[in-house]
Design a protein around this motif. Structure first.
Motif, PDB file in Angstrom:
ATOM      1  N   GLU A   1      13.131   1.542  -9.686  1.00 19.59           N
ATOM      2  CA  GLU A   1      12.660   0.516  -8.518  1.00 19.59           C
ATOM      3  C   GLU A   1      12.612  -0.817  -8.956  1.00 19.59           C
TER       4      GLU A   1
ATOM      5  N   ASN B   1      -3.684   6.717   2.045  1.00 19.19           N
ATOM      6  CA  ASN B   1      -2.717   5.537   1.860  1.00 19.19           C
ATOM      7  C   ASN B   1      -1.497   5.600   1.261  1.00 19.19           C
TER       8      ASN B   1
ATOM      9  N   TYR C   1       4.128  -4.269   1.262  1.00 16.63           N
ATOM     10  CA  TYR C   1       5.556  -3.756   1.722  1.00 16.63           C
ATOM     11  C   TYR C   1       5.952  -4.250   3.188  1.00 16.63           C
TER      12      TYR C   1
ATOM     13  N   ARG D   1       4.394   3.762  -0.648  1.00 18.41           N
ATOM     14  CA  ARG D   1       6.044   3.647  -0.518  1.00 18.41           C
ATOM     15  C   ARG D   1       6.326   4.520   0.262  1.00 18.41           C
ATOM     16  N   ILE D   2       7.385   4.169   1.421  1.00 27.69           N
ATOM     17  CA  ILE D   2       8.369   5.261   1.863  1.00 27.69           C
ATOM     18  C   ILE D   2       9.790   4.779   1.743  1.00 27.69           C
ATOM     19  N   GLU D   3      10.639   5.682   1.501  1.00 21.41           N
ATOM     20  CA  GLU D   3      11.971   5.259   1.739  1.00 21.41           C
ATOM     21  C   GLU D   3      12.989   6.492   1.971  1.00 21.41           C
TER      22      GLU D   3
ATOM     23  N   ASP E   1      17.011  -8.922   1.557  1.00 26.23           N
ATOM     24  CA  ASP E   1      15.914 -10.181   1.384  1.00 26.23           C
ATOM     25  C   ASP E   1      16.459 -11.461   2.096  1.00 26.23           C
TER      26      ASP E   1
ATOM     27  N   SER F   1      10.851   0.840   2.843  1.00 29.48           N
ATOM     28  CA  SER F   1       9.777  -0.066   2.576  1.00 29.48           C
ATOM     29  C   SER F   1      10.595  -0.914   1.723  1.00 29.48           C
ATOM     30  N   ARG F   2      10.077  -1.874   1.447  1.00 24.29           N
ATOM     31  CA  ARG F   2      10.578  -3.009   0.310  1.00 24.29           C
ATOM     32  C   ARG F   2       9.554  -4.145   0.053  1.00 24.29           C
ATOM     33  N   PRO F   3       9.338  -4.370  -1.265  1.00 25.45           N
ATOM     34  CA  PRO F   3       8.195  -5.115  -1.697  1.00 25.45           C
ATOM     35  C   PRO F   3       8.401  -6.478  -1.104  1.00 25.45           C
TER      36      PRO F   3
ATOM     37  N   SER G   1      11.716  -5.012  -7.954  1.00 30.49           N
ATOM     38  CA  SER G   1      11.105  -5.551  -6.781  1.00 30.49           C
ATOM     39  C   SER G   1      12.493  -6.411  -5.978  1.00 30.49           C
TER      40      SER G   1
ATOM     41  N   HIS H   1       9.647  -7.689 -10.865  1.00 33.97           N
ATOM     42  CA  HIS H   1       9.155  -6.610 -11.939  1.00 33.97           C
ATOM     43  C   HIS H   1       9.859  -5.387 -11.637  1.00 33.97           C
TER      44      HIS H   1
ATOM     45  N   GLN I   1       8.143 -13.691  -9.076  1.00 31.17           N
ATOM     46  CA  GLN I   1       7.639 -12.275  -8.989  1.00 31.17           C
ATOM     47  C   GLN I   1       8.995 -11.454  -9.129  1.00 31.17           C
TER      48      GLN I   1
ATOM     49  N   ARG J   1      12.686 -16.734  -9.124  1.00 28.40           N
ATOM     50  CA  ARG J   1      11.510 -16.350  -8.551  1.00 28.40           C
ATOM     51  C   ARG J   1      10.564 -15.540  -9.598  1.00 28.40           C
TER      52      ARG J   1
ATOM     53  N   LEU K   1       1.735  -6.639  -5.605  1.00 28.59           N
ATOM     54  CA  LEU K   1       2.458  -5.414  -5.885  1.00 28.59           C
ATOM     55  C   LEU K   1       1.839  -4.369  -4.729  1.00 28.59           C
TER      56      LEU K   1
ATOM     57  N   LYS L   1       7.024  -9.249  -2.018  1.00 30.78           N
ATOM     58  CA  LYS L   1       6.943 -10.231  -3.204  1.00 30.78           C
ATOM     59  C   LYS L   1       5.757 -10.845  -2.936  1.00 30.78           C
ATOM     60  N   ARG L   2       4.759 -10.471  -2.319  1.00 26.47           N
ATOM     61  CA  ARG L   2       3.424 -11.265  -2.200  1.00 26.47           C
ATOM     62  C   ARG L   2       2.464 -10.701  -3.424  1.00 26.47           C
TER      63      ARG L   2
ATOM     64  N   ASP M   1      -2.718  -3.015   4.240  1.00 23.57           N
ATOM     65  CA  ASP M   1      -2.209  -1.850   3.931  1.00 23.57           C
ATOM     66  C   ASP M   1      -3.091  -0.814   4.299  1.00 23.57           C
TER      67      ASP M   1
END
Lengths: 284, 284
Positions: free
Chosen positions: B58, B226, A242, B229-231, A70, A232-234, B60, B173, B171, B169, A239, A236-237, A208
């Protein structure tokens, strides 16, 4: 030169910082300043209290360090180096093995030594602390307590290494990055010993629809650029929205990398280049 | 039915488990068993001590929970549901605000409330604990201590909520997953309230040539599937060797998903389908 690092003394970050200074040949010329958390280490770099900072970004067991990702997005800093440190936990105490009634450590370190604890200390009480170094600090006060922490913590807190290398999995390492403020100059690092030259970027696609990440990766694939990491990382805008953190082999001074990033930039809402830098492995 | 969950009572995992049971309409029919860590929660499912388990995957802010990703790879379990829990930290104590001399919490929770602490408790001592629930437990013993933890922790440990919703923050979760053993049967979950239907897979490409991830994503992109998420995650075989954890919208019972996975399976060293399941959002 002042290097900011996540403390206290004896932490794995401290080890990364010392290892990096040695690789750079600046041991005699630099001093370390310890910070309580990663945010403070970043802030010190940004306001110029330190010339650079060294922070953890990824552990091979625990995964990425979210706050570091972040802050790389939010802050005007450049990555100037990577240091990979093998994590080797030891059992530390002032007393003898037979004195131990309580074992202290960070929950992650305890989890990494579960089999060891079950085999050797079945009936011992387990207590969690906020960091492995804090466990070592506490173990210094009471003979019946043992800490699970680094070899360096033993030195920093005057403890004996009762048993070395006690983690259940041999493969356990943490990647650290060296950062500096964007508008500062820094000598090109000593590249003799580097195992890789990398570039790190953050891409925000902004919609997306299926396939947009695919298009970005296509720009790398068709130029035979090897990706060493993608996450990938949220954003935060909302759910499911990413950002993508991508590490690739090569430097922005290579024409092929420059070209790929130029084409990606036109396809995404935001592309932030975090820097091109050398990666080093510490041996122990 | 017995549901295993990362304890103690009042933890965010506990909240996720109760929320999930409510969404499934099995509140009266299920009982909770608390475990000390994520590994134990998985083990209980595998040996049949519990019918299912609920664990975090995970956050956020902090990113993925590494041990959960590793255990999904190693264990014969299926994901049967997802629960997204908003994280709302509170300041909890037995005493009054003016009594507070020490604030306790897990380092991540403290970091998530930094601005709050600086504004309201500049000169208060900060101590770290292994979990937010342990902070609440300690705060129950001393009036001059306050814990940063969930509303549920206040109830579990008899504390007053001095200030609610104190994280910096809005946001924040955590995503939890519900797992069961592979060879057990379970009723199809109540789908009325689900915000998404997802499938999770792990792919191991096995060689690091540029473009192999690109080819996998191509199978999804050309079918308009779609990805949510990818990690990438270290395979722990050698540095820079990665597994890919991919979440996608849709179910393995959809022909298009089945077809994409069939084609991907022929391109990779290993493809593990972790399950198709519904995702639920808790409101508070």
């Amino acid at each position: 030169m002042i290097v900011g690092v996540l403390g206290p003394a004896g932490s794995y970050s401290d080890k990364a910082a010392k290892g990096w200074m040695k690789k750079q040949g600046i041991e005699g010329k630099a001093s370390l300043l310890y910070y309580d958390d990663i945010t403070d280490t970043f802030s010190a770099v940004i306001v110029g209290r330190t010339d650079m900072g060294i922070v953890p970004i990824e552990n091979s067991i625990e995964g990425s360090v979210g706050i570091t990702l972040d802050l790389l997005l939010e802050s005007d800093v450049t990555i100037i180096g990577e240091i990979v440190v093998p994590i080797k936990h030891c059992l530390l105490s002032k007393g003898k093995i037979s004195d131990i009634r309580i074992i202290l450590s960070h929950p992650q370190a305890l989890a990494q030594c579960r089999q060891f604890i079950r085999t050797h200390f079945k009936d011992v009480e387990i207590r969690t602390t906020g960091s492995t170094s804090h466990a070592a600090k506490l173990a210094n006060e009471f003979e019946e307590m043992a800490a699970i922490a680094s070899e360096e913590s033993a030195k920093a807190y005057g403890l004996n290494i009762l048993m070395p290398n006690i983690q259940d999995r041999e493969q356990n390492h943490t990647r650290f990055i060296a950062i500096r403020k964007n508008d500062t100059e820094m000598d090109e690092s000593n590249t003799n010993d580097a195992y890789v030259r990398k570039t790190s970027v953050i891409a925000y696609i902004g919609n997306d629809r299926a396939g947009s990440l695919y298009e970005i990766l296509g720009e790398f694939a068709k130029r035979d650029i090897n990706l060493t990491r993608i996450e990938s990382r949220p954003s935060k805008r909302s759910l499911g929205d990413y950002l993508f953190y991508i590490d690739l082999e090569g430097s922005t001074s290579d024409a092929v990398i420059k070209d790929a990033l130029y084409h990606i930039d036109s396809k995404v809402s935001m592309l932030k280049v975090l820097g091109s830098y050398n990666g080093y492995l510490l041996d122990n």
